[in-house]
Write a protein that holds these residues in place. Structure first.
Motif, PDB file in Angstrom:
ATOM      1  N   SER A  17       1.480  -1.471   0.080  1.00  0.00           N
ATOM      2  CA  SER A  17       0.115   0.147  -0.080  1.00  0.00           C
ATOM      3  C   SER A  17       0.840   1.377  -0.090  1.00  0.00           C
ATOM      4  N   GLY A  18       2.226   1.312  -0.386  1.00  0.00           N
ATOM      5  CA  GLY A  18       3.185   2.507  -0.156  1.00  0.00           C
ATOM      6  C   GLY A  18       3.145   2.407  -1.416  1.00  0.00           C
ATOM      7  N   GLN A  19       4.062   4.051  -2.099  1.00  0.00           N
ATOM      8  CA  GLN A  19       4.430   4.613  -2.308  1.00  0.00           C
ATOM      9  C   GLN A  19       4.906   3.394  -3.808  1.00  0.00           C
ATOM     10  N   ASN A  20       5.418   2.627  -3.498  1.00  0.00           N
ATOM     11  CA  ASN A  20       6.047   2.583  -3.905  1.00  0.00           C
ATOM     12  C   ASN A  20       6.109  -0.037  -3.574  1.00  0.00           C
ATOM     13  N   GLY A  21       5.266   0.251  -3.504  1.00  0.00           N
ATOM     14  CA  GLY A  21       4.838  -1.263  -3.452  1.00  0.00           C
ATOM     15  C   GLY A  21       4.979  -2.096  -1.864  1.00  0.00           C
ATOM     16  N   GLU A  22       5.971  -1.551  -0.975  1.00  0.00           N
ATOM     17  CA  GLU A  22       6.420  -1.536  -0.111  1.00  0.00           C
ATOM     18  C   GLU A  22       5.102  -1.795   1.244  1.00  0.00           C
ATOM     19  N   THR A  23       5.674  -2.150   2.536  1.00  0.00           N
ATOM     20  CA  THR A  23       4.096  -3.019   3.379  1.00  0.00           C
ATOM     21  C   THR A  23       3.966  -0.988   4.281  1.00  0.00           C
ATOM     22  N   CYS A  24       3.515  -1.130   4.795  1.00  0.00           N
ATOM     23  CA  CYS A  24       3.071   0.074   5.250  1.00  0.00           C
ATOM     24  C   CYS A  24       2.038   0.017   6.561  1.00  0.00           C
ATOM     25  N   LEU A  25       2.241   0.579   7.626  1.00  0.00           N
ATOM     26  CA  LEU A  25       1.323   0.637   9.101  1.00  0.00           C
ATOM     27  C   LEU A  25       0.397   1.547   8.243  1.00  0.00           C
ATOM     28  N   VAL A  26      -1.190   0.986   8.611  1.00  0.00           N
ATOM     29  CA  VAL A  26      -2.574   1.998   7.530  1.00  0.00           C
ATOM     30  C   VAL A  26      -2.491   2.051   8.541  1.00  0.00           C
ATOM     31  N   CYS A  27      -3.680   3.787   9.536  1.00  0.00           N
ATOM     32  CA  CYS A  27      -4.781   3.691  10.204  1.00  0.00           C
ATOM     33  C   CYS A  27      -6.291   3.585   8.874  1.00  0.00           C
ATOM     34  N   THR A  29      -9.112   5.394   9.706  1.00  0.00           N
ATOM     35  CA  THR A  29      -9.834   6.581  10.198  1.00  0.00           C
ATOM     36  C   THR A  29     -10.054   7.421   9.605  1.00  0.00           C
ATOM     37  N   CYS A  30      -7.664   7.551   9.468  1.00  0.00           N
ATOM     38  CA  CYS A  30      -7.354   8.534   8.605  1.00  0.00           C
ATOM     39  C   CYS A  30      -6.247   8.159   7.458  1.00  0.00           C
ATOM     40  N   PRO A  31      -5.846   9.223   6.452  1.00  0.00           N
ATOM     41  CA  PRO A  31      -5.210   8.676   5.476  1.00  0.00           C
ATOM     42  C   PRO A  31      -3.452   8.662   6.211  1.00  0.00           C
ATOM     43  N   TYR A  32      -3.065   8.543   8.075  1.00  0.00           N
ATOM     44  CA  TYR A  32      -1.731   7.965   7.866  1.00  0.00           C
ATOM     45  C   TYR A  32      -1.388   6.976   7.330  1.00  0.00           C
ATOM     46  N   MET A  33      -0.072   7.140   6.708  1.00  0.00           N
ATOM     47  CA  MET A  33       0.750   6.005   6.637  1.00  0.00           C
ATOM     48  C   MET A  33       2.081   6.381   7.033  1.00  0.00           C
ATOM     49  N   TYR A  34       2.388   5.168   7.069  1.00  0.00           N
ATOM     50  CA  TYR A  34       4.202   4.808   7.849  1.00  0.00           C
ATOM     51  C   TYR A  34       5.041   3.781   6.786  1.00  0.00           C
ATOM     52  N   PRO A  35       5.677   3.851   6.267  1.00  0.00           N
ATOM     53  CA  PRO A  35       6.390   2.837   5.460  1.00  0.00           C
ATOM     54  C   PRO A  35       7.706   1.997   6.181  1.00  0.00           C
ATOM     55  N   ILE A  36       7.402   0.687   6.039  1.00  0.00           N
ATOM     56  CA  ILE A  36       8.229  -0.382   6.609  1.00  0.00           C
ATOM     57  C   ILE A  36       8.990  -0.548   6.044  1.00  0.00           C
ATOM     58  N   SER A  37      10.603   0.068   6.265  1.00  0.00           N
ATOM     59  CA  SER A  37      11.769  -0.104   5.462  1.00  0.00           C
ATOM     60  C   SER A  37      12.478  -1.455   6.173  1.00  0.00           C
ATOM     61  N   LYS A  38      12.356  -1.867   7.107  1.00  0.00           N
ATOM     62  CA  LYS A  38      13.611  -2.902   7.564  1.00  0.00           C
ATOM     63  C   LYS A  38      12.285  -3.635   8.754  1.00  0.00           C
ATOM     64  N   PRO A  39      12.912  -4.501   8.694  1.00  0.00           N
ATOM     65  CA  PRO A  39      11.876  -5.412   9.671  1.00  0.00           C
ATOM     66  C   PRO A  39      12.233  -4.801  11.319  1.00  0.00           C
ATOM     67  N   PHE A  40      11.111  -4.882  12.183  1.00  0.00           N
ATOM     68  CA  PHE A  40      11.472  -4.261  13.573  1.00  0.00           C
ATOM     69  C   PHE A  40      10.634  -4.959  14.282  1.00  0.00           C
ATOM     70  N   VAL A  41      10.690  -4.996  15.721  1.00  0.00           N
ATOM     71  CA  VAL A  41      10.380  -6.244  16.856  1.00  0.00           C
ATOM     72  C   VAL A  41      10.627  -5.138  18.425  1.00  0.00           C
ATOM     73  N   ALA A  42       9.408  -4.339  17.860  1.00  0.00           N
ATOM     74  CA  ALA A  42       9.603  -4.149  19.661  1.00  0.00           C
ATOM     75  C   ALA A  42       8.594  -4.882  20.885  1.00  0.00           C
TER      76      ALA A  42
END
Length: 111
Positions: A17-27, A29-42
């Motif tokens: 769903s990102g600009q270059n077809g990458e995986t994103c965190l998507v809201c 209810t609003c248009p917020y998107m955060y592209p995931i560029s590398k694997p992360f664990v919290a």
């Protein structure tokens, strides 16, 4: 879990769903998107609540009566007892026992 910084809703993971077809965190209810560029664990370790003793701890057994009851562990013939209402008012009280033998002190309840 990650939350949207603008509306505080839960962010979902969507692939492509990102600009270059990458995986994103998507809201949702609003248009917020955060592209995931590398694997992360919290990981956040949660603090466990302290568990209360249902029977009231050692203090609750100080002024209780004893009765003739056979300990299932050491076969001692006397036990302290206490009645506690665990269920609704129309149910009978539950009787808890503690062995009078100072080396045993086994707790059990009436079946």
């Amino acid at each position: 879990m990650h939350f949207c910084p603008s509306c505080t809703n839960l962010l979902l993971v969507e692939g492509g769903s990102g600009q270059n077809g990458e995986t994103c965190l998507v809201c949702q209810t609003c248009p917020y998107m955060y592209p995931i560029s590398k694997p992360f664990v919290a990981r956040t370790l949660l603090k466990r609540k302290e568990v209360d003793d249902v029977l009231g701890g050692e203090e609750a057994w100080k002024n209780v009566d004893s009765i003739a009851a056979l300990c299932p562990k050491c076969q001692h013939e006397r036990a302290y007892f206490m009645q506690i209402q665990l269920r609704s008012a129309d149910e009978p009280m539950t009787i808890f026992y503690r062995c009078c033998n100072m080396t045993c002190k086994r707790n059990w309840k009436e079946n």
